[in-house]
Design an enzyme around this catalytic site. Structure first.
Site, PDB file in Angstrom:
ATOM      1  N   ASN A  11       1.397  -8.070  -2.542  1.00  0.00           N
ATOM      2  CA  ASN A  11       2.622  -6.980  -1.714  1.00  0.00           C
ATOM      3  C   ASN A  11       3.007  -6.849  -0.753  1.00  0.00           C
ATOM      4  O   ASN A  11       2.286  -6.575   0.368  1.00  0.00           O
ATOM      5  CB  ASN A  11       1.101  -6.008  -2.520  1.00  0.00           C
ATOM      6  N   LYS A  13       5.896  -5.634   1.023  1.00  0.00           N
ATOM      7  CA  LYS A  13       6.231  -4.615   0.977  1.00  0.00           C
ATOM      8  C   LYS A  13       7.668  -4.690   0.984  1.00  0.00           C
ATOM      9  O   LYS A  13       8.325  -5.823   0.664  1.00  0.00           O
ATOM     10  CB  LYS A  13       4.857  -3.529   2.344  1.00  0.00           C
ATOM     11  N   HIS A  98       1.432   3.231  -5.342  1.00  0.00           N
ATOM     12  CA  HIS A  98       0.693   2.805  -3.872  1.00  0.00           C
ATOM     13  C   HIS A  98       0.808   3.813  -3.790  1.00  0.00           C
ATOM     14  O   HIS A  98       1.226   4.834  -3.369  1.00  0.00           O
ATOM     15  CB  HIS A  98       1.752   1.479  -3.685  1.00  0.00           C
ATOM     16  N   GLU A 100       1.403   4.469  -0.160  1.00  0.00           N
ATOM     17  CA  GLU A 100       2.605   4.871   0.548  1.00  0.00           C
ATOM     18  C   GLU A 100       3.358   5.817  -0.275  1.00  0.00           C
ATOM     19  O   GLU A 100       4.609   6.122   0.320  1.00  0.00           O
ATOM     20  CB  GLU A 100       3.132   3.275   1.088  1.00  0.00           C
ATOM     21  N   GLU A 165      -7.872   0.920  -3.821  1.00  0.00           N
ATOM     22  CA  GLU A 165      -7.553   0.774  -2.310  1.00  0.00           C
ATOM     23  C   GLU A 165      -7.738   2.160  -1.695  1.00  0.00           C
ATOM     24  O   GLU A 165      -6.783   2.868  -1.746  1.00  0.00           O
ATOM     25  CB  GLU A 165      -5.541   0.695  -2.452  1.00  0.00           C
ATOM     26  N   GLY A 171      -3.851  -1.642   5.777  1.00  0.00           N
ATOM     27  CA  GLY A 171      -2.796  -1.984   6.641  1.00  0.00           C
ATOM     28  C   GLY A 171      -3.732  -1.305   7.974  1.00  0.00           C
ATOM     29  O   GLY A 171      -2.993  -1.327   9.325  1.00  0.00           O
ATOM     30  N   SER A 210      -6.504  -4.174   3.393  1.00  0.00           N
ATOM     31  CA  SER A 210      -7.297  -5.098   4.863  1.00  0.00           C
ATOM     32  C   SER A 210      -8.660  -6.348   4.270  1.00  0.00           C
ATOM     33  O   SER A 210      -9.168  -7.123   4.739  1.00  0.00           O
ATOM     34  CB  SER A 210      -8.197  -4.202   5.575  1.00  0.00           C
TER      35      SER A 210
HETATM   36  P1  PGA Z   1      -3.004  -4.861   3.586  1.00  0.00           P
HETATM   37  O1  PGA Z   1      -2.276  -3.236   2.359  1.00  0.00           O
HETATM   38  O2  PGA Z   1      -3.605  -5.881   2.673  1.00  0.00           O
HETATM   39  O3  PGA Z   1      -2.033  -5.377   4.480  1.00  0.00           O
HETATM   40  O4  PGA Z   1      -4.302  -3.436   3.862  1.00  0.00           O
HETATM   41  C1  PGA Z   1      -2.782  -3.958   1.109  1.00  0.00           C
HETATM   42  C2  PGA Z   1      -1.897  -2.729   0.247  1.00  0.00           C
HETATM   43  O5  PGA Z   1      -1.366  -1.871   0.461  1.00  0.00           O
HETATM   44  O6  PGA Z   1      -1.751  -3.096  -0.800  1.00  0.00           O
END
Ligand code: PGA
Length: 251
Positions: A11, A13, A98, A100, A165, A171, A210
């Site tokens: 992803n 983003k 997601h 976010e 997740e 993040g 992560s």
């Molecule tokens: P990250 O993000 O691997 O940077 O922690 C994962 C995600 O939000 O899908």
């Protein structure tokens, strides 16, 4: 136990420019034959989905979108992109729900389910994200939150993927323990089985938050983990290929 082909999804983003699509070509070369044993997916920003799909039309890397409109039909919706448009552009999957989107844009389970349904209608496979916040985990509410998000967000029919997740793991630098990941994946499969019966054994459940080249292979070895949804570590072919090659199916 169903037969579930692993899926490792990146992803991106809101990262990258057209020039960064070269990373996808580099990734295809680095993973070699693993690309036929594992579904490898990159979800670039919407602006680049069509060119990414065109550049990688010979495979093996699949291209997906991040989020789509809940509206299946063309409509007056300034700024929105329908699942059918993404399908037309060459996408195969779309990430919906997601954290976010849920947190920054206030998306609810009802909206996420509409988006997942629109994706299926357009021939895309939605990756439906669920996960608890740190406060919910501290309050002992992981099972309650995750199972209600699954029940509320997955489409009633059609093929879909669930991504677990934990919001606090995205993040940052920490992940749940392997035992905690196993526990939540088992809970998600039980929740799906209550709705879909034996079909739940064929549904893929990814871990995200992560994932990096160091921790990926131990996470892939956890019972019930069918792959990963990767943010930061999917941006560079060097990191993402190390994650993919760490999957037991790549050997
Ligand atoms: P990250 O993000 O691997 O940077 O922690 C994962 C995600 O939000 O899908």
């Amino acid at each position: 136990m169903g037969s579930r082909k692993p899926l490792i999804a990146g992803n991106w983003k809101m990262h990258g420019r057209a020039a960064d699509l070269a990373e996808i070509g580099a990734l295809a070369e680095t993973i070699g034959a693993a690309g036929s044993k594992i579904d490898v997916l990159i979800c670039p920003p919407a602006a680049f989905v069509q060119s990414a799909a065109w550049q990688n039309r010979a495979g093996p890397i699949l291209i997906g979108a991040q989020d789509c409109s809940p509206n299946a039909a063309d409509a007056a919706r300034t700024g929105e992109i329908s699942a059918a448009m993404f399908a037309d552009a060459g996408a195969r999957y779309v990430i919906v729900g997601h954290s976010e989107r849920r947190q920054i844009h206030g998306e609810t389970d009802v909206l996420v389910r509409q988006k997942a349904g629109a994706a299926i209608e357009a021939g895309l496979t939605p990756i439906v994200c669920v996960g608890e916040t740190q406060a919910e985990r501290s309050a002992g509410r992981v099972a309650e939150i995750v199972s209600s998000q699954v029940r509320g967000s997955v489409p009633g029919q059609g093929a879909f993927v669930v991504a677990y997740e934990p919001v606090w793991a995205i993040g940052g630098s920490s992940t749940p323990t392997l035992a905690e990941i196993a526990e939540v994946h088992a809970l998600i499969r039980e929740t799906l089985a209550a709705q879909f019966g034996g079909q739940a054994n064929d549904m893929r459940i990814l871990y995200g938050g992560s994932v990096n080249p160091k921790n990926a292979s131990e996470i892939f070895a956890v019972d019930g983990v069918d792959g990963a949804l990767v943010g930061r570590a999917s941006l560079k072919a060097a990191d993402f290929s190390a994650i993919i090659l760490g999957h037991p199916a790549a050997a």
